[in-house]
Design an enzyme around this catalytic site. Structure first.
Site, PDB file in Angstrom:
ATOM      1  N   HIS A  73      53.283 101.374  41.468  1.00 45.96           N
ATOM      2  CA  HIS A  73      52.061 101.696  40.735  1.00 45.96           C
ATOM      3  C   HIS A  73      51.324 100.482  40.203  1.00 45.96           C
ATOM      4  O   HIS A  73      50.399 100.639  39.401  1.00 45.96           O
ATOM      5  CB  HIS A  73      52.389 102.600  39.539  1.00 45.96           C
ATOM      6  CG  HIS A  73      52.636 104.028  39.902  1.00 45.96           C
ATOM      7  ND1 HIS A  73      51.613 104.937  40.109  1.00 45.96           N
ATOM      8  CD2 HIS A  73      53.785 104.715  40.103  1.00 45.96           C
ATOM      9  CE1 HIS A  73      52.131 106.121  40.412  1.00 45.96           C
ATOM     10  NE2 HIS A  73      53.440 106.014  40.418  1.00 45.96           N
ATOM     11  N   LYS A 111      40.765 104.987  28.577  1.00 40.37           N
ATOM     12  CA  LYS A 111      41.958 104.636  29.359  1.00 40.37           C
ATOM     13  C   LYS A 111      42.813 103.711  28.503  1.00 40.37           C
ATOM     14  O   LYS A 111      42.399 103.304  27.409  1.00 40.37           O
ATOM     15  CB  LYS A 111      41.573 103.945  30.666  1.00 40.37           C
ATOM     16  CG  LYS A 111      40.680 102.711  30.482  1.00 40.37           C
ATOM     17  CD  LYS A 111      40.235 102.160  31.819  1.00 40.37           C
ATOM     18  CE  LYS A 111      39.234 103.084  32.457  1.00 40.37           C
ATOM     19  NZ  LYS A 111      39.365 103.182  33.909  1.00 40.37           N
ATOM     20  N   ARG A 112      43.994 103.400  28.975  1.00 37.92           N
ATOM     21  CA  ARG A 112      44.849 102.437  28.281  1.00 37.92           C
ATOM     22  C   ARG A 112      44.107 101.121  28.118  1.00 37.92           C
ATOM     23  O   ARG A 112      43.388 100.686  29.010  1.00 37.92           O
ATOM     24  CB  ARG A 112      46.129 102.239  29.093  1.00 37.92           C
ATOM     25  CG  ARG A 112      47.136 101.292  28.501  1.00 37.92           C
ATOM     26  CD  ARG A 112      48.454 101.401  29.252  1.00 37.92           C
ATOM     27  NE  ARG A 112      48.296 101.177  30.681  1.00 37.92           N
ATOM     28  CZ  ARG A 112      48.409  99.986  31.276  1.00 37.92           C
ATOM     29  NH1 ARG A 112      48.657  98.909  30.548  1.00 37.92           N
ATOM     30  NH2 ARG A 112      48.295  99.867  32.579  1.00 37.92           N
ATOM     31  N   LYS A 119      41.417  95.929  32.552  1.00 38.33           N
ATOM     32  CA  LYS A 119      40.533  97.098  32.626  1.00 38.33           C
ATOM     33  C   LYS A 119      39.141  96.780  32.068  1.00 38.33           C
ATOM     34  O   LYS A 119      38.211  97.548  32.223  1.00 38.33           O
ATOM     35  CB  LYS A 119      41.163  98.282  31.899  1.00 38.33           C
ATOM     36  CG  LYS A 119      42.438  98.778  32.586  1.00 38.33           C
ATOM     37  CD  LYS A 119      43.070  99.933  31.841  1.00 38.33           C
ATOM     38  CE  LYS A 119      44.381 100.379  32.471  1.00 38.33           C
ATOM     39  NZ  LYS A 119      44.207 101.064  33.769  1.00 38.33           N
ATOM     40  N   THR A 152      43.291 107.431  37.905  1.00 36.41           N
ATOM     41  CA  THR A 152      43.096 108.880  38.084  1.00 36.41           C
ATOM     42  C   THR A 152      41.982 109.376  37.170  1.00 36.41           C
ATOM     43  O   THR A 152      41.396 110.419  37.430  1.00 36.41           O
ATOM     44  CB  THR A 152      44.391 109.667  37.802  1.00 36.41           C
ATOM     45  OG1 THR A 152      44.907 109.291  36.521  1.00 36.41           O
ATOM     46  CG2 THR A 152      45.435 109.402  38.865  1.00 36.41           C
ATOM     47  N   LYS A 189      38.980 112.338  37.692  1.00 34.95           N
ATOM     48  CA  LYS A 189      38.664 113.429  36.751  1.00 34.95           C
ATOM     49  C   LYS A 189      37.188 113.427  36.393  1.00 34.95           C
ATOM     50  O   LYS A 189      36.547 114.485  36.331  1.00 34.95           O
ATOM     51  CB  LYS A 189      39.521 113.275  35.492  1.00 34.95           C
ATOM     52  CG  LYS A 189      41.011 113.445  35.729  1.00 34.95           C
ATOM     53  CD  LYS A 189      41.834 112.871  34.596  1.00 34.95           C
ATOM     54  CE  LYS A 189      43.293 112.737  35.008  1.00 34.95           C
ATOM     55  NZ  LYS A 189      44.069 111.887  34.096  1.00 34.95           N
TER      56      LYS A 189
END
Length: 835
Positions: free
Chosen positions: A379, A570-571, A576, A677, A681
């Site tokens: 992952h 998100k985290r 990110k 993911t 969504k």
């Protein structure tokens, strides 16, 4: 008198009480009503008149569990009687969220429950809202595992999840004066109505001790792991209901208990603390999700956690297999074990230990069985996330497993040596043991060598895995490497979380899309239907209004529902690039202050994220975002800009935010995100992606077309080339006036008046290194944001684009992903569970 339990035969048993049976299994409002009231009285010990709201929640949840239990038992019996092959999913995380609404939906009793609760004056929506999130995960990894369990059950695949029953899940996040403050997540404080404890299936797990070597009666060498400490793993089972069928699979979570709970001698001698020390030492294993591993004690606890749940799970899998089989020849024909990232990779060594030491199989036979049984999902492309454990820690904690890993490594490296003679550098790179100042065990290498399948979770990720992360393994075992792009369950992420849009879709194309998401393609021509576009836009407007109302109550901020809802949830990790988003907001605000006409459309920037407690830079970014929000929101009436960092982001909040989003920020540095993911969504709910060519963004853009995706930034190859050429971020700062002004304002202390130097470390890091190329991508990002605003002003065009995104979301269903796992890796078949 006989001690045997009496067995009622059909001729001596009383006829079933049909009313009682319907109160346990019936799906009509009357039966649900009756079952609810029975649980209020008999499970909660209350009269309906004095029952609390919590009593109501527990009673309804137990009434739902009754209906699940009936299917649960039939599912287990069907699997056993047909001796089916089962898929076992080993994951350290399960970000399940709330269960009541999802279970009501999946077994088709939501409307009946709503009517039954209305008859007793109870608001079903309020009961759903009061359930705590089961936050047994940190982000996408855990939520993916939850989606996979839903799809396994919905598609009728025999499957089971294994993990840890953390007493405290992902922490509760408070924002105090702009800073993240962590509190323990007491999700079990008022009990969990969904789980059933199975103490009769408890498993002993050994730690420490030493290994004795000798020869058995047959003359073969024997290793016996003895001494040390034993911890008991107690399983708690949670039913996982399939949608629209009779399948109810199981999530089995293990809780650690001491082998000796209490030392009465010490207690009677007055040494009260030492009398329970064994209990406390053992039970800390399942106490908290991801303890801080910055210290040696934290590292040891994390490895303990991983081995604990893996050892329990493999013992349980072997026990179940031996109920129908007397030897292990058919083990891979009946068992498929999937490793969800490297956390459960110790399972390779553990299954070898069980087969060789306990079941007395030869090494070659055990190795063949193990490799045929395991599949490994990678992952991450981050080197720091590819787990490596000090060999010294293994030697102390799991001495037998270290021996087994060394033996696996010796045999494996001999194969490498034969295949690539004299290539000592290749042998060094491929070894399961990293030599250096501190010898370490490479868990990803163990997982690859011990598995027959190694998959990435998006096409780009899998390609980079083959090319950059594990190239020598991909060259040696090309047949093992494959791609399984992630997916999300449409039941939770559209049908449940966005009922208005789900109803609109169903009114036009029927309800088949719920279990066959490819049917959403039927929406494509409706993008040119003016009435459908109007209805679609109205759904989004209502969702935005609902979210604004909810966040007003939660955060006290009035959001403009007519603005672009630009969302990044998100985290929080630097790759990110929440920081890129924040710097751009500052730049946009500065331009708006000089000339409000530069704002093409009003904007609401929504953030939600948790930073790991020890991640200083990430927590500082949260403080910066909150500092920016304080300033920007003070003159929102002038600029049309608003910023909100929503505290304690979790599944139940995502269910509210995603249906209301207009823009999905997927802006990670290309080559760093495995898949994502959240991007799927958002797409499924009609948000348009603003993103880089990273992770599953690549496939989303391919699916929706270039015109329905806002692309910016360097590609993964360009990122590598830029760094190799000697990236100098200060040059970006010097050449871009808007960027320079924004960074100077942040660095000046403008957003942290209490500490003028608070954000200097963030700015200095960007100017001196900029590891994630925030500055390199800033100009492209800012330009694309302007394009977003112009597109939003054209309402008809924007709505068409949003409909096209929904229409092409079918490929990103977790049902598709699970079907690929089942057919291409696990070889498990769908089983029809009869009513």
């Amino acid at each position: 008198m006989s001690n045997a339990s009496p067995i009622l035969t059909p001729t001596t048993s009383a006829p079933p009480d049909t009313a009682q049976e319907s109160s346990r299994t019936g799906l009509d409002p009357h039966s649900v009503h009756r079952g609810f009231l029975e649980h209020v009285r008999y499970s909660r010990g209350k009269n309906p008149e004095n029952a609390t709201v919590h009593d109501h929640f527990m009673a309804l949840a137990l009434a739902v569990r009754d209906r699940l239990a009936n299917r649960w038992v039939r599912t287990a019996r069907t699997y056993y009687e047909q001796d089916v092959k089962r898929a076992y999913y080993l994951s350290a995380e399960y970000l399940l969220g709330r269960a009541l609404g999802n279970n009501l939906l999946n077994i088709g009793m939501y409307e009946a429950a709503e009517q039954a609760m209305r008859e007793v004056g109870v608001d079903l929506g309020a009961l759903v809202e009061m359930e705590p999130d089961a936050g047994l995960g940190n982000g996408g990894l855990g939520r993916l595992a939850a989606c996979f369990l839903d799809s396994l059950a919905t598609l009728g695949y025999p499957g089971m999840g294994y993990g840890i029953r953390y007493e405290f899940g992902i922490f509760t996040q408070d924002i105090v004066e702009g800073y993240q403050v962590e509190r323990a997540d007491e999700w079990l404080k008022f009990g969990n109505p969904w789980e059933i404890v199975r103490p009769e299936k408890a498993v002993p797990v050994r730690f420490y001790g030493h290994v004795e070597h000798f020869h058995g009666a047959d003359g073969k060498p024997v290793a016996r792991w003895v001494g040390g400490k034993t911890v008991i793993g107690v399983p708690y089972d949670t039913p996982i209901a399939g949608y629209g069928n009779n399948t109810v699979n199981t999530l089995r979570l293990w809780q650690a208990r001491a082998s000796e709970e209490f030392d009465l001698k010490l207690f009677n001698a007055g040494d009260y603390e030492r009398s329970v020390v064994e209990k406390n030492d053992s039970e800390v294993i399942s106490k908290v999700l991801y303890p801080n591993d910055a210290f040696q004690a934290g590292k040891e606890l994390r490895l303990k956690q991983q081995y604990f749940f893996v050892a329990c799970s493999i013992a349980d899998i072997v026990r179940r297999y031996l109920k129908n089989h007397s030897d292990f020849r058919d083990f891979p024909k009946k068992v498929a074990i999937q490793l969800n990232d490297t956390h459960p990779a110790i399972g390779v060594a553990e299954l070898m230990r069980v087969l060789v030491d306990e079941k007395r199989l030869g090494w070659e036979e055990a190795a063949a069985i193990t490799q045929a049984t395991f599949g490994y999902t990678n992952h991450t492309l981050l080197a720091e996330a590819m787990e490596k454990w000090p060999a010294s820690l293994f030697e102390r904690l799991l001495p037998r497993h270290l021996e087994i890993i060394y033996e696996i490594n010796q045999r494996f490296l001999r194969q490498v040596q034969i295949r690539y003679p004299f290539d000592t550098e290749r042998i060094r790179r491929m070894s399961l043991v990293e030599e250096g100042t501190e010898k370490k065990i490479r868990m990803a290498h163990l997982a690859v060598v011990g598995s027959h399948s190694v998959n990435g979770v998006a096409e780009l990720h899998t390609n980079l895995l083959r090319r950059d992360v594990l190239p020598e393994f991909a060259e040696m075992y090309p047949e093992r490497f494959n791609n399984k792009t992630n997916g999300v369950t449409p039941r939770r992420w559209l049908l449940w979380s966005n009922p208005r849009l789900a109803k609109l879709i169903t009114s036009r194309i029927g309800e088949g899309w719920v279990t066959d998401l490819d049917q959403l393609r039927k929406l494509e021509p409706l993008a040119d239907d003016a009435a459908f576009r109007q209805a679609f836009a109205e759904v989004k407007r209502q969702n935005k209004t609902d979210l604004s109302r909810h966040l007003k109550g939660l955060c006290g901020v009035d959001l403009n529902p007519d603005a672009i809802f630009d969302v990044q949830i998100k985290r929080l990790h630097e790759y990110k690039r929440q920081l890129l988003d924040a710097v751009h907001i500052v730049s946009l605000w500065m331009k708006a202050r000089r000339d409000p006409s530069t704002i093409i459309a009003p904007r609401v920037f929504l953030f939600g994220a948790k930073a790991a407690p020890g991640y200083v830079e990430a927590k500082l970014i949260i403080r910066l975002i909150n500092g920016i929000a304080e300033v920007v929101n003070s003159d929102a009436g002038t600029t049309g800009l608003q910023v909100l960092f929503v505290p304690n982001y979790r599944v139940s909040l995502a269910e509210r935010i995603i249906p209301a989003a207009d823009v999905s920020e997927q802006i990670s540095t290309a080559g760093w995100e495995a898949s994502g993911t959240g991007n799927m969504k958002f797409m499924l709910n009609g948000a348009l992606t603003l993103g880089t060519l990273d992770g599953a963004n690549v496939e989303i853009r391919q699916a929706v077309g270039d015109d329905n995706f806002f692309l910016f930034g360097l590609t993964a190859d360009e990122v590598i080339a830029r760094k190799r050429a000697g990236y100098r971020p200060r040059e970006e700062y010097e050449r871009n006036v808007e960027l320079r002004e924004a960074l100077d304002l942040i660095g000046s202390g403008f957003f942290s008046p209490e500490d003028k130097n608070l954000f200097r470390p963030l700015v200095n890091s960007l100017l001196e290194e900029d590891r994630y190329l925030v500055l390199a991508d800033f100009a492209s990002y800012a330009a694309k944001q302007q394009e977003v605003a112009r597109a939003y002003k054209d309402t008809e065009r924007w709505t068409r684009m949003a409909i096209h995104n929904v229409a092409h979301g079918g490929i990103f269903s977790s049902d598709r992903t699970i079907k690929q796992y089942a057919e291409e890796i696990w070889q498990v078949k769908r089983i029809d569970v009869k009513p």
